[in-house]
Design a protein around this motif. Structure first.
Motif, PDB file in Angstrom:
ATOM      1  N   VAL A 201       6.462  -6.649 -37.241  1.00 44.85           N
ATOM      2  CA  VAL A 201       7.189  -7.216 -38.382  1.00 44.85           C
ATOM      3  C   VAL A 201       6.539  -8.528 -38.821  1.00 44.85           C
ATOM      4  O   VAL A 201       6.030  -9.294 -38.008  1.00 44.85           O
ATOM      5  N   TYR A 202       6.565  -8.765 -40.115  1.00 43.26           N
ATOM      6  CA  TYR A 202       6.101 -10.040 -40.678  1.00 43.26           C
ATOM      7  C   TYR A 202       7.267 -11.012 -40.645  1.00 43.26           C
ATOM      8  O   TYR A 202       8.414 -10.616 -40.843  1.00 43.26           O
ATOM      9  N   ASN A 203       6.975 -12.293 -40.412  1.00 46.81           N
ATOM     10  CA  ASN A 203       8.088 -13.252 -40.472  1.00 46.81           C
ATOM     11  C   ASN A 203       7.632 -14.704 -40.524  1.00 46.81           C
ATOM     12  O   ASN A 203       6.486 -15.029 -40.222  1.00 46.81           O
ATOM     13  N   TYR A 204       8.600 -15.538 -40.934  1.00 48.73           N
ATOM     14  CA  TYR A 204       8.448 -16.985 -40.932  1.00 48.73           C
ATOM     15  C   TYR A 204       8.973 -17.514 -39.604  1.00 48.73           C
ATOM     16  O   TYR A 204       9.893 -16.927 -39.011  1.00 48.73           O
ATOM     17  N   PRO A 205       8.432 -18.639 -39.122  1.00 42.86           N
ATOM     18  CA  PRO A 205       8.892 -19.179 -37.832  1.00 42.86           C
ATOM     19  C   PRO A 205      10.379 -19.491 -37.776  1.00 42.86           C
ATOM     20  O   PRO A 205      11.020 -19.303 -36.745  1.00 42.86           O
ATOM     21  N   THR A 206      10.947 -19.951 -38.873  1.00 41.60           N
ATOM     22  CA  THR A 206      12.379 -20.290 -38.878  1.00 41.60           C
ATOM     23  C   THR A 206      13.234 -19.060 -38.625  1.00 41.60           C
ATOM     24  O   THR A 206      14.212 -19.115 -37.875  1.00 41.60           O
ATOM     25  N   TYR A 207      12.892 -17.952 -39.250  1.00 40.58           N
ATOM     26  CA  TYR A 207      13.691 -16.734 -39.109  1.00 40.58           C
ATOM     27  C   TYR A 207      13.459 -16.039 -37.759  1.00 40.58           C
ATOM     28  O   TYR A 207      14.396 -15.534 -37.152  1.00 40.58           O
ATOM     29  N   ILE A 208      12.215 -16.033 -37.299  1.00 41.95           N
ATOM     30  CA  ILE A 208      11.921 -15.366 -36.024  1.00 41.95           C
ATOM     31  C   ILE A 208      12.469 -16.172 -34.848  1.00 41.95           C
ATOM     32  O   ILE A 208      12.701 -15.646 -33.762  1.00 41.95           O
ATOM     33  N   ALA A 209      12.739 -17.463 -35.081  1.00 42.77           N
ATOM     34  CA  ALA A 209      13.314 -18.307 -34.028  1.00 42.77           C
ATOM     35  C   ALA A 209      14.708 -17.831 -33.633  1.00 42.77           C
ATOM     36  O   ALA A 209      15.170 -18.105 -32.517  1.00 42.77           O
ATOM     37  N   LYS A 210      15.365 -17.102 -34.528  1.00 43.05           N
ATOM     38  CA  LYS A 210      16.709 -16.588 -34.240  1.00 43.05           C
ATOM     39  C   LYS A 210      16.720 -15.671 -33.030  1.00 43.05           C
ATOM     40  O   LYS A 210      17.742 -15.509 -32.370  1.00 43.05           O
ATOM     41  N   ILE A 211      15.561 -15.037 -32.752  1.00 40.94           N
ATOM     42  CA  ILE A 211      15.490 -14.144 -31.590  1.00 40.94           C
ATOM     43  C   ILE A 211      14.596 -14.729 -30.499  1.00 40.94           C
ATOM     44  O   ILE A 211      14.063 -14.013 -29.651  1.00 40.94           O
ATOM     45  N   GLY A 212      14.441 -16.048 -30.543  1.00 33.72           N
ATOM     46  CA  GLY A 212      13.749 -16.754 -29.474  1.00 33.72           C
ATOM     47  C   GLY A 212      12.236 -16.714 -29.502  1.00 33.72           C
ATOM     48  O   GLY A 212      11.588 -16.955 -28.471  1.00 33.72           O
ATOM     49  N   LEU A 213      11.636 -16.443 -30.656  1.00 34.83           N
ATOM     50  CA  LEU A 213      10.180 -16.375 -30.750  1.00 34.83           C
ATOM     51  C   LEU A 213       9.618 -17.533 -31.565  1.00 34.83           C
ATOM     52  O   LEU A 213      10.307 -18.104 -32.412  1.00 34.83           O
ATOM     53  N   THR A 214       8.360 -17.867 -31.309  1.00 38.64           N
ATOM     54  CA  THR A 214       7.647 -18.900 -32.051  1.00 38.64           C
ATOM     55  C   THR A 214       6.285 -18.328 -32.451  1.00 38.64           C
ATOM     56  O   THR A 214       5.894 -17.252 -31.976  1.00 38.64           O
ATOM     57  N   PRO A 215       5.536 -19.031 -33.311  1.00 32.69           N
ATOM     58  CA  PRO A 215       4.210 -18.541 -33.689  1.00 32.69           C
ATOM     59  C   PRO A 215       3.288 -18.253 -32.504  1.00 32.69           C
ATOM     60  O   PRO A 215       2.355 -17.449 -32.614  1.00 32.69           O
ATOM     61  N   LYS A 216       3.535 -18.889 -31.367  1.00 33.23           N
ATOM     62  CA  LYS A 216       2.722 -18.613 -30.174  1.00 33.23           C
ATOM     63  C   LYS A 216       2.897 -17.172 -29.699  1.00 33.23           C
ATOM     64  O   LYS A 216       2.041 -16.628 -28.987  1.00 33.23           O
ATOM     65  N   ASP A 217       4.018 -16.555 -30.066  1.00 29.06           N
ATOM     66  CA  ASP A 217       4.304 -15.175 -29.655  1.00 29.06           C
ATOM     67  C   ASP A 217       3.764 -14.150 -30.644  1.00 29.06           C
ATOM     68  O   ASP A 217       3.866 -12.943 -30.408  1.00 29.06           O
ATOM     69  N   ALA A 218       3.214 -14.617 -31.748  1.00 28.88           N
ATOM     70  CA  ALA A 218       2.754 -13.695 -32.796  1.00 28.88           C
ATOM     71  C   ALA A 218       1.558 -12.863 -32.334  1.00 28.88           C
ATOM     72  O   ALA A 218       0.691 -13.342 -31.596  1.00 28.88           O
ATOM     73  N   ILE A 219       1.523 -11.616 -32.781  1.00 30.78           N
ATOM     74  CA  ILE A 219       0.381 -10.750 -32.529  1.00 30.78           C
ATOM     75  C   ILE A 219      -0.733 -11.050 -33.528  1.00 30.78           C
ATOM     76  O   ILE A 219      -1.913 -10.818 -33.268  1.00 30.78           O
ATOM     77  N   LEU A 220      -0.342 -11.607 -34.680  1.00 28.50           N
ATOM     78  CA  LEU A 220      -1.306 -11.911 -35.727  1.00 28.50           C
ATOM     79  C   LEU A 220      -0.764 -13.038 -36.602  1.00 28.50           C
ATOM     80  O   LEU A 220       0.341 -12.944 -37.131  1.00 28.50           O
ATOM     81  N   LEU A 221      -1.538 -14.121 -36.749  1.00 33.96           N
ATOM     82  CA  LEU A 221      -1.133 -15.253 -37.584  1.00 33.96           C
ATOM     83  C   LEU A 221      -2.051 -15.384 -38.794  1.00 33.96           C
ATOM     84  O   LEU A 221      -3.214 -14.995 -38.756  1.00 33.96           O
ATOM     85  N   GLU A 222      -1.514 -15.947 -39.864  1.00 37.19           N
ATOM     86  CA  GLU A 222      -2.295 -16.197 -41.075  1.00 37.19           C
ATOM     87  C   GLU A 222      -3.405 -17.198 -40.776  1.00 37.19           C
ATOM     88  O   GLU A 222      -3.156 -18.263 -40.217  1.00 37.19           O
ATOM     89  N   GLN A 223      -4.625 -16.856 -41.152  1.00 38.56           N
ATOM     90  CA  GLN A 223      -5.775 -17.728 -40.927  1.00 38.56           C
ATOM     91  C   GLN A 223      -6.195 -18.470 -42.188  1.00 38.56           C
ATOM     92  O   GLN A 223      -6.613 -19.616 -42.133  1.00 38.56           O
TER      93      GLN A 223
END
Length: 273
Positions: A201-223
């Motif tokens: 799933v694509y997401n912003y850090p604020t919204y994904i934080a609701k389920i305890g995730l941060t950009p460090k947990d991303a499989i793919l980040l915008e470069q």
């Protein structure tokens, strides 16, 4: 003796005049109320910036936070002149609103770039995504284009040449893994993460934080960060140059706001001013 009486009378008169002047100034100050600047916002990072700006805005102004709970109200309220500004969106999203609602909203100041990307509950590398994997994308056109551009940059798909961040699913010209696209409202993408048939799933850090995730947990980040997607202070064409908006802009680009972004929110965003 007469001289002493005369001097005393002059001194008393001086005090009376000074007293009257002081009372007049006090009355003038008391009757002068701060100009209220109403600013709509909704997620923790944007709300906190607005509140901090309100504490540090120049004398004569007061910031009133108008908290909303979706991605529609803050533009509707601003366009209807019920508020003075909002701080919740990036330029492409604002432009889409203007097109659809005949709005006259304008970017006043870019404040920060969010670290956006993709998250997967099951996979650790995009190379491991199976044939026919389902990927959840935001349903609004501006964010859909950004998400697809990230996948294109990573080599997972190929977009039509030249579309850049404005691409849509129809612009995907090569899809080697036969990915299935699932369109989801931006506010519901975090919930899609836990659905068993969604690979990513694509997401912003604020919204994904609701389920305890941060950009460090991303499989793919915008470069490739495009400043058009910076979360910005937005006003209307008719008030963008007003003294109130200029005071707000100054307060929102202060050293204290920068410090907040660089410390508390360093994992999820970077300042854009």
């Amino acid at each position: 003796m007469k001289k002493k009486v005369l001097i005393s009378m002059l001194v008393v008169a001086g005090f009376v005049v000074a007293g009257c002047t002081g009372q007049k100034k006090a009355a003038d100050t008391k009757g002068k109320e701060d100009k209220v600047i109403k600013v709509a916002s909704h997620i923790p990072s944007t709300v906190e910036v607005v509140e901090l700006a309100g504490k540090n805005i120049e004398e004569g102004y007061k910031v009133e936070l108008v908290q909303v709970n979706d991605n529609i109200q803050y533009n509707e309220l601003l366009n209807a002149k019920e508020i003075d500004a909002n701080f919740a969106q990036h330029e492409p999203f604002m432009q889409k609103f203007n097109e659809e609602k005949e709005g006259n909203l304008v970017i006043v100041q870019k404040i920060y770039n969010a670290k956006v990307g993709f998250y997967s509950k099951e996979y650790k590398d995009i190379k491991d995504l199976p044939e026919g994997a389902k990927i959840a994308l935001p349903s609004d056109v501006s964010n859909e284009g950004r998400a697809l551009a990230i996948l294109d940059d990573a080599g997972l798909i190929t977009l039509k040449e030249g579309v850049g961040f404005n691409g849509t699913i129809k612009d995907v010209v090569d899809n080697p893994k036969n990915i299935e696209w699932v369109s989801v409202d931006l506010l519901n993408l975090a919930e899609a993460y836990n659905e068993k048939d969604i690979a990513m799933v694509y997401n912003y850090p604020t919204y994904i934080a609701k389920i305890g995730l941060t950009p460090k947990d991303a499989i793919l980040l915008e470069q490739k960060v495009d400043d058009r997607f910076a979360i910005s202070l937005v006003a209307r064409e008719d008030n963008k140059d007003s003294a109130e908006i200029k005071a707000l802009q100054k307060a929102m680009t202060s050293d204290k706001v920068r410090e907040l972004l660089q410390t508390k929110y360093s994992e999820t965003l970077t300042p854009a001013f």
